[in-house]
Design a protein around this motif. Sequence first.
Motif, PDB file in Angstrom:
ATOM      1  N   ALA A 154       0.835  -1.210   0.000  1.00 56.43           N
ATOM      2  CA  ALA A 154       0.000   0.000   0.000  1.00 56.43           C
ATOM      3  C   ALA A 154       0.865   1.252   0.000  1.00 56.43           C
ATOM      4  O   ALA A 154       0.552   2.234  -0.675  1.00 56.43           O
ATOM      5  CB  ALA A 154      -0.949   0.001   1.199  1.00 56.43           C
ATOM      6  N   SER A 155       1.968   1.225   0.734  1.00 56.99           N
ATOM      7  CA  SER A 155       2.877   2.375   0.757  1.00 56.99           C
ATOM      8  C   SER A 155       3.459   2.633  -0.630  1.00 56.99           C
ATOM      9  O   SER A 155       3.557   3.784  -1.067  1.00 56.99           O
ATOM     10  CB  SER A 155       4.000   2.156   1.765  1.00 56.99           C
ATOM     11  N   ALA A 156       3.855   1.572  -1.329  1.00 55.32           N
ATOM     12  CA  ALA A 156       4.419   1.730  -2.672  1.00 55.32           C
ATOM     13  C   ALA A 156       3.385   2.322  -3.626  1.00 55.32           C
ATOM     14  O   ALA A 156       3.701   3.215  -4.417  1.00 55.32           O
ATOM     15  CB  ALA A 156       4.923   0.386  -3.191  1.00 55.32           C
ATOM     16  N   ILE A 157       2.169   1.835  -3.541  1.00 58.97           N
ATOM     17  CA  ILE A 157       1.112   2.381  -4.399  1.00 58.97           C
ATOM     18  C   ILE A 157       0.845   3.832  -4.037  1.00 58.97           C
ATOM     19  O   ILE A 157       0.708   4.694  -4.919  1.00 58.97           O
ATOM     20  CB  ILE A 157      -0.165   1.529  -4.307  1.00 58.97           C
ATOM     21  N   CYS A 158       0.770   4.117  -2.763  1.00 55.78           N
ATOM     22  CA  CYS A 158       0.515   5.494  -2.318  1.00 55.78           C
ATOM     23  C   CYS A 158       1.636   6.418  -2.801  1.00 55.78           C
ATOM     24  O   CYS A 158       1.377   7.545  -3.225  1.00 55.78           O
ATOM     25  CB  CYS A 158       0.378   5.526  -0.801  1.00 55.78           C
ATOM     26  N   ASP A 159       2.881   5.958  -2.751  1.00 56.30           N
ATOM     27  CA  ASP A 159       4.006   6.743  -3.269  1.00 56.30           C
ATOM     28  C   ASP A 159       3.776   7.093  -4.738  1.00 56.30           C
ATOM     29  O   ASP A 159       3.976   8.237  -5.159  1.00 56.30           O
ATOM     30  CB  ASP A 159       5.324   5.975  -3.143  1.00 56.30           C
ATOM     31  N   GLU A 160       3.362   6.105  -5.524  1.00 55.02           N
ATOM     32  CA  GLU A 160       3.104   6.337  -6.949  1.00 55.02           C
ATOM     33  C   GLU A 160       1.947   7.311  -7.164  1.00 55.02           C
ATOM     34  O   GLU A 160       2.021   8.182  -8.032  1.00 55.02           O
ATOM     35  CB  GLU A 160       2.802   5.019  -7.656  1.00 55.02           C
ATOM     36  N   LEU A 161       0.887   7.160  -6.385  1.00 54.83           N
ATOM     37  CA  LEU A 161      -0.259   8.056  -6.537  1.00 54.83           C
ATOM     38  C   LEU A 161       0.100   9.487  -6.154  1.00 54.83           C
ATOM     39  O   LEU A 161      -0.300  10.437  -6.824  1.00 54.83           O
ATOM     40  CB  LEU A 161      -1.446   7.543  -5.720  1.00 54.83           C
ATOM     41  N   GLU A 162       0.871   9.643  -5.076  1.00 54.51           N
ATOM     42  CA  GLU A 162       1.310  10.981  -4.671  1.00 54.51           C
ATOM     43  C   GLU A 162       2.196  11.601  -5.748  1.00 54.51           C
ATOM     44  O   GLU A 162       2.057  12.788  -6.068  1.00 54.51           O
ATOM     45  CB  GLU A 162       2.053  10.931  -3.336  1.00 54.51           C
ATOM     46  N   ALA A 163       3.094  10.813  -6.323  1.00 55.41           N
ATOM     47  CA  ALA A 163       3.971  11.316  -7.389  1.00 55.41           C
ATOM     48  C   ALA A 163       3.147  11.734  -8.606  1.00 55.41           C
ATOM     49  O   ALA A 163       3.410  12.777  -9.219  1.00 55.41           O
ATOM     50  CB  ALA A 163       5.001  10.256  -7.771  1.00 55.41           C
TER      51      ALA A 163
END
Length: 138
Positions: free
Chosen positions: A78-87
């Motif tokens: 979830a953190s990795a996905i959230c990182d991508e969404l924030e970027a």
Amino acid sequence: MFRAAIHSTAAGIYRPEALAAWATAADEETAFGARFARGVTRVAERADRTPVAFGQLDPEDRIAMLYTDPDSGRHGWASAICDELEASARRAGTTCLYTEASRAARAFFEARGFESTGVERVERDGVVIERYRMRLIL
């Protein structure tokens, strides 16, 4: 994965009838599938291509969905996905990112720097479900 995440991660936090009402969002496959066609959707997969988490930015300033397979939680998906969404939001010029987090997800978002801006109650299938409006200044 959506239903399993709700019934596992949020069990004990919400009443069983609230979990059931929340999970019914996936019952209408055409409408649920159409949600994925909007915005930016990311899916995390294991090496064998088994999906383990997904998240969506829709519109470009709102994390609309973020769910992890219950057997794959606490591994950074979830953190990795959230990182991508924030970027993605930053690339789009977004200065503030929003989400509506369940009680189960609130701590996850707070750890990422989101702050609660209030509590809201939504009704699904006649059941009221409480969640938190949250924001992150980018």
